[in-house]
Scaffold this motif. Structure first.
Motif, PDB file in Angstrom:
ATOM      1  N   GLN A 221      12.051  -7.977   5.872  1.00 27.11           N
ATOM      2  CA  GLN A 221      12.467  -7.299   7.099  1.00 27.11           C
ATOM      3  C   GLN A 221      13.888  -6.778   6.945  1.00 27.11           C
ATOM      4  OE1 GLN A 221      11.138  -8.837  10.923  1.00 27.11           O
ATOM      5  NE2 GLN A 221      10.466 -10.704   9.896  1.00 27.11           N
ATOM      6  N   PRO A 222      14.092  -5.495   7.154  1.00 28.50           N
ATOM      7  CA  PRO A 222      13.044  -4.487   7.378  1.00 28.50           C
ATOM      8  C   PRO A 222      12.386  -4.078   6.065  1.00 28.50           C
ATOM      9  CG  PRO A 222      15.166  -3.414   7.324  1.00 28.50           C
ATOM     10  CD  PRO A 222      15.438  -4.894   7.189  1.00 28.50           C
ATOM     11  N   PHE A 223      11.197  -3.504   6.173  1.00 26.11           N
ATOM     12  CA  PHE A 223      10.549  -2.895   5.013  1.00 26.11           C
ATOM     13  C   PHE A 223      10.796  -1.398   5.110  1.00 26.11           C
ATOM     14  CE2 PHE A 223       7.074  -0.752   2.840  1.00 26.11           C
ATOM     15  CZ  PHE A 223       7.006  -1.435   1.635  1.00 26.11           C
ATOM     16  N   ASP A 224      11.587  -0.885   4.154  1.00 26.44           N
ATOM     17  CA  ASP A 224      11.962   0.528   4.175  1.00 26.44           C
ATOM     18  C   ASP A 224      10.914   1.383   3.475  1.00 26.44           C
ATOM     19  OD1 ASP A 224      14.478   0.097   5.470  1.00 26.44           O
ATOM     20  OD2 ASP A 224      15.261  -0.669   3.563  1.00 26.44           O
ATOM     21  N   PHE A 225      10.657   2.546   4.028  1.00 28.51           N
ATOM     22  CA  PHE A 225       9.644   3.442   3.497  1.00 28.51           C
ATOM     23  C   PHE A 225      10.252   4.515   2.599  1.00 28.51           C
ATOM     24  CE2 PHE A 225       7.197   1.224   6.492  1.00 28.51           C
ATOM     25  CZ  PHE A 225       5.857   1.545   6.356  1.00 28.51           C
ATOM     26  N   HIS A 226       9.422   5.002   1.687  1.00 26.01           N
ATOM     27  CA  HIS A 226       9.840   5.953   0.666  1.00 26.01           C
ATOM     28  C   HIS A 226      10.432   7.235   1.258  1.00 26.01           C
ATOM     29  CE1 HIS A 226       9.718   7.661  -3.389  1.00 26.01           C
ATOM     30  NE2 HIS A 226       9.069   8.711  -2.939  1.00 26.01           N
ATOM     31  N   ARG A 227       9.865   7.695   2.350  1.00 27.15           N
ATOM     32  CA  ARG A 227      10.327   8.926   2.987  1.00 27.15           C
ATOM     33  C   ARG A 227      11.222   8.670   4.194  1.00 27.15           C
ATOM     34  NH1 ARG A 227       6.874  14.324   3.035  1.00 27.15           N
ATOM     35  NH2 ARG A 227       6.241  14.411   0.856  1.00 27.15           N
ATOM     36  N   GLY A 228      11.658   7.466   4.370  1.00 32.06           N
ATOM     37  CA  GLY A 228      12.504   7.126   5.498  1.00 32.06           C
ATOM     38  C   GLY A 228      11.756   6.343   6.552  1.00 32.06           C
ATOM     39  N   GLY A 229      12.513   5.666   7.389  1.00 33.27           N
ATOM     40  CA  GLY A 229      11.918   4.820   8.400  1.00 33.27           C
ATOM     41  C   GLY A 229      11.679   3.419   7.867  1.00 33.27           C
TER      42      GLY A 229
ATOM     43  N   ILE B 171       2.109   6.762  -1.076  1.00 30.58           N
ATOM     44  CA  ILE B 171       1.491   5.877  -2.063  1.00 30.58           C
ATOM     45  C   ILE B 171       2.533   4.919  -2.623  1.00 30.58           C
ATOM     46  CG2 ILE B 171       0.398   5.812  -4.335  1.00 30.58           C
ATOM     47  CD1 ILE B 171      -1.506   6.701  -2.143  1.00 30.58           C
ATOM     48  N   GLU B 172       3.765   5.386  -2.757  1.00 31.74           N
ATOM     49  CA  GLU B 172       4.840   4.530  -3.262  1.00 31.74           C
ATOM     50  C   GLU B 172       5.065   3.319  -2.365  1.00 31.74           C
ATOM     51  OE1 GLU B 172       5.691   8.547  -5.140  1.00 31.74           O
ATOM     52  OE2 GLU B 172       4.911   7.805  -3.222  1.00 31.74           O
ATOM     53  N   ASP B 173       4.879   3.470  -1.051  1.00 36.37           N
ATOM     54  CA  ASP B 173       5.040   2.342  -0.128  1.00 36.37           C
ATOM     55  C   ASP B 173       3.940   1.308  -0.335  1.00 36.37           C
ATOM     56  OD1 ASP B 173       7.248   3.630   1.225  1.00 36.37           O
ATOM     57  OD2 ASP B 173       5.769   4.927   2.189  1.00 36.37           O
ATOM     58  N   ILE B 174       2.720   1.796  -0.533  1.00 36.24           N
ATOM     59  CA  ILE B 174       1.595   0.900  -0.785  1.00 36.24           C
ATOM     60  C   ILE B 174       1.833   0.122  -2.081  1.00 36.24           C
ATOM     61  CG2 ILE B 174      -0.896   0.781  -1.198  1.00 36.24           C
ATOM     62  CD1 ILE B 174      -1.124   3.424   0.420  1.00 36.24           C
ATOM     63  N   ALA B 175       2.327   0.827  -3.104  1.00 32.88           N
ATOM     64  CA  ALA B 175       2.591   0.203  -4.403  1.00 32.88           C
ATOM     65  C   ALA B 175       3.687  -0.844  -4.299  1.00 32.88           C
ATOM     66  CB  ALA B 175       2.981   1.283  -5.414  1.00 32.88           C
ATOM     67  N   ARG B 176       4.773  -0.503  -3.618  1.00 38.83           N
ATOM     68  CA  ARG B 176       5.895  -1.449  -3.513  1.00 38.83           C
ATOM     69  C   ARG B 176       5.492  -2.703  -2.759  1.00 38.83           C
ATOM     70  NH1 ARG B 176      10.174  -1.383   0.547  1.00 38.83           N
ATOM     71  NH2 ARG B 176      11.736  -2.944  -0.036  1.00 38.83           N
ATOM     72  N   ALA B 177       4.720  -2.545  -1.690  1.00 36.58           N
ATOM     73  CA  ALA B 177       4.271  -3.717  -0.938  1.00 36.58           C
ATOM     74  C   ALA B 177       3.424  -4.631  -1.816  1.00 36.58           C
ATOM     75  CB  ALA B 177       3.490  -3.267   0.291  1.00 36.58           C
ATOM     76  N   ALA B 178       2.553  -4.041  -2.623  1.00 43.87           N
ATOM     77  CA  ALA B 178       1.689  -4.835  -3.502  1.00 43.87           C
ATOM     78  C   ALA B 178       2.506  -5.571  -4.564  1.00 43.87           C
ATOM     79  CB  ALA B 178       0.644  -3.941  -4.153  1.00 43.87           C
ATOM     80  N   VAL B 179       3.524  -4.912  -5.106  1.00 40.51           N
ATOM     81  CA  VAL B 179       4.380  -5.554  -6.108  1.00 40.51           C
ATOM     82  C   VAL B 179       5.146  -6.714  -5.485  1.00 40.51           C
ATOM     83  CG1 VAL B 179       6.424  -5.218  -7.557  1.00 40.51           C
ATOM     84  CG2 VAL B 179       4.571  -3.549  -7.622  1.00 40.51           C
ATOM     85  N   LEU B 180       5.670  -6.516  -4.288  1.00 41.40           N
ATOM     86  CA  LEU B 180       6.384  -7.602  -3.605  1.00 41.40           C
ATOM     87  C   LEU B 180       5.476  -8.796  -3.376  1.00 41.40           C
ATOM     88  CD1 LEU B 180       8.422  -5.506  -1.014  1.00 41.40           C
ATOM     89  CD2 LEU B 180       9.374  -6.835  -2.915  1.00 41.40           C
TER      90      LEU B 180
ATOM     91  N   MET C 109      -3.997   6.125  -8.058  1.00 41.69           N
ATOM     92  CA  MET C 109      -2.692   6.701  -7.730  1.00 41.69           C
ATOM     93  C   MET C 109      -1.668   5.598  -7.467  1.00 41.69           C
ATOM     94  SD  MET C 109      -3.557   9.860  -5.198  1.00 41.69           S
ATOM     95  CE  MET C 109      -3.737  11.508  -5.904  1.00 41.69           C
ATOM     96  N   THR C 110      -2.085   4.571  -6.728  1.00 39.73           N
ATOM     97  CA  THR C 110      -1.181   3.466  -6.430  1.00 39.73           C
ATOM     98  C   THR C 110      -0.766   2.751  -7.706  1.00 39.73           C
ATOM     99  OG1 THR C 110      -2.370   3.203  -4.334  1.00 39.73           O
ATOM    100  CG2 THR C 110      -0.836   1.478  -4.938  1.00 39.73           C
ATOM    101  N   ALA C 111      -1.700   2.606  -8.641  1.00 41.52           N
ATOM    102  CA  ALA C 111      -1.368   1.987  -9.928  1.00 41.52           C
ATOM    103  C   ALA C 111      -0.302   2.793 -10.659  1.00 41.52           C
ATOM    104  CB  ALA C 111      -2.629   1.859 -10.782  1.00 41.52           C
ATOM    105  N   LEU C 112      -0.431   4.115 -10.634  1.00 38.61           N
ATOM    106  CA  LEU C 112       0.576   4.956 -11.279  1.00 38.61           C
ATOM    107  C   LEU C 112       1.921   4.840 -10.575  1.00 38.61           C
ATOM    108  CD1 LEU C 112      -1.550   8.152 -12.036  1.00 38.61           C
ATOM    109  CD2 LEU C 112      -0.799   6.388 -13.647  1.00 38.61           C
ATOM    110  N   ALA C 113       1.902   4.721  -9.249  1.00 41.78           N
ATOM    111  CA  ALA C 113       3.150   4.538  -8.513  1.00 41.78           C
ATOM    112  C   ALA C 113       3.808   3.211  -8.874  1.00 41.78           C
ATOM    113  CB  ALA C 113       2.886   4.605  -7.007  1.00 41.78           C
ATOM    114  N   VAL C 114       2.995   2.175  -9.109  1.00 44.85           N
ATOM    115  CA  VAL C 114       3.537   0.899  -9.577  1.00 44.85           C
ATOM    116  C   VAL C 114       4.221   1.094 -10.930  1.00 44.85           C
ATOM    117  CG1 VAL C 114       2.944  -1.410 -10.413  1.00 44.85           C
ATOM    118  CG2 VAL C 114       1.905  -0.548  -8.299  1.00 44.85           C
TER     119      VAL C 114
END
Length: 362
Positions: free
Chosen positions: A12-20, A119-128, A149-154
């Motif tokens: 907390q907070p979880f920051d997003f790739h494009r802001g927010g 997709i980068e947000d989905i990837a980062r959450a999974a890595v965390l 796609m998420t795998a590539l973002a990871v």
């Protein structure tokens, strides 16, 4: 199933790739097998747009998962050997926080106040999630469709975190045809009168929009060759209304669309669909350069199907070439499966054998 569904609290907070950012965000996930003492046998499975964490059953009394034939004791992804993790994607409506979740600031659903999802947000959450289990490096990442796609973002954002990759029915970016299909699906949902700028309810659900979106998607998930074999040229019945359902293929689309419309949230569908179209793995390097050049990936298996309309084989060939040029021991397999994009879910013998062989050789 409920006994096996777990929750991971995002930072907390979880920051997003494009802001927010969001607070009190969670990932719903499941695991199979046992993590070994040095946490070296972990496989992260990243799912497609409408799939959830329940990739496989956990026992005889559990419901079957969306990749039941692939995961379990003695199966291609052998849970007697591997520890498998699968989370419902961030942004989905399958237990993880998404636009239909309650915003803790307002007590109301986020709706369009949810941050722009990538997709980068989905990837980062999974890595965390994986790091929270003490996994300093994943043995493998497996990703079909959006999961590819998420795998590539990871890989692109955590270049030393993954040793091996299985990439299925996906690519570095969506081709124009694929984007066009998803654009039509989004338009169908947005234009449903019951969508009401996202203020729909269970009693006033955008059924027609979701139904049309699903039918459009189903046409792109399978192949014309399969349609020819499954639905011979014949009338099913005399319609009870002008231009009603009369052909077997129409009945098939109608049935499956009706099965789907209340199983997935419309706004989550919009957010995840757009995230796929936004993702561009090639943007991680200057034009003409290899965005995968700095990866420390040992082996990869890239699988495509000749009949896939959404992610045609050119994309898998280009990815395989980029991985090889980056020094990865990459294997490319193009199957002759007739089931199109959905082949990885349907052509059990073919895909089980490919995945099994890959892991047996590691």
């Amino acid at each position: 199933m409920a006994n096996y569904l777990k929750q991971f609290q995002l930072p907390q907070p979880f920051d997003f790739h494009r802001g927010g950012a969001i607070n009190q965000g969670i990932l719903a996930y499941e695991t199979w097998g046992e993590l070994n003492s040095d946490a070296s046998n972990a496989i992260l499975l990243l799912n497609g747009l409408s799939a959830d964490s329940h990739a496989a059953s956990h026992g005889a009394n559990d419901t079957s998962g969306w990749w039941e034939f692939m995961i379990g004791p003695g199966k291609a992804i052998n849970t007697d050997q591997w520890f498998v993790i699968c989370a419902s994607s961030l942004g989905s409506c399958k237990g993880s926080t998404g636009p239909c979740s309650q915003n803790p600031k307002t007590g109301e659903p986020y709706r369009f106040n949810f941050p722009d999802l990538c997709i980068e947000d989905i990837a980062r959450a999974a890595v965390l999630l994986c790091q929270s289990m003490g996994i300093s490096q994943l043995h493998s990442v497996v990703g079909p469709s959006m999961g590819g796609m998420t795998a590539l973002a990871v890989l692109l954002n955590h270049p030393n975190y993954v040793k091996n990759l299985i990439h299925i029915a996906s690519g570095m970016a969506s081709p124009p045809f694929s984007t066009a299909i998803r654009s039509l699906q989004r338009e169908a949902i947005l234009k449903d009168v019951n969508f009401n700028q996202g203020h729909y309810s269970a009693d006033s659900w955008p059924e027609e929009g979701m139904k049309f979106a699903r039918k459009i998607g189903m046409l792109s998930y399978r192949s014309a060759k399969e349609w020819r074999e499954r639905f011979p040229r014949s009338l099913k019945k005399i319609p009870n209304q002008p231009f009603g359902v009369e052909f077997p293929v129409e009945s098939y689309l109608e049935y499956h669309a009706n099965q789907f419309i209340h199983k997935f949230d419309p706004i989550s569908y919009l957010y995840l669909s757009r995230a796929m179209d936004w993702f561009d793995g090639n943007s991680y390097a200057p034009k003409g350069s290899n965005p995968l050049a700095n990866l420390e990936l040992e082996k990869a298996l890239v699988i495509g199907s000749e009949t896939d309309l959404l992610f045609p084989t050119l994309l898998q060939k280009e990815l395989h070439q980029s991985l090889t040029e980056a020094g990865c021991d990459s294997q490319l397999v193009i199957t002759d499966s007739i089931q199109g994009h959905d082949a990885f879910l349907v052509d059990k013998d073919c895909f089980s054998q490919l995945v099994s062989n890959f892991f047996l050789k590691l």
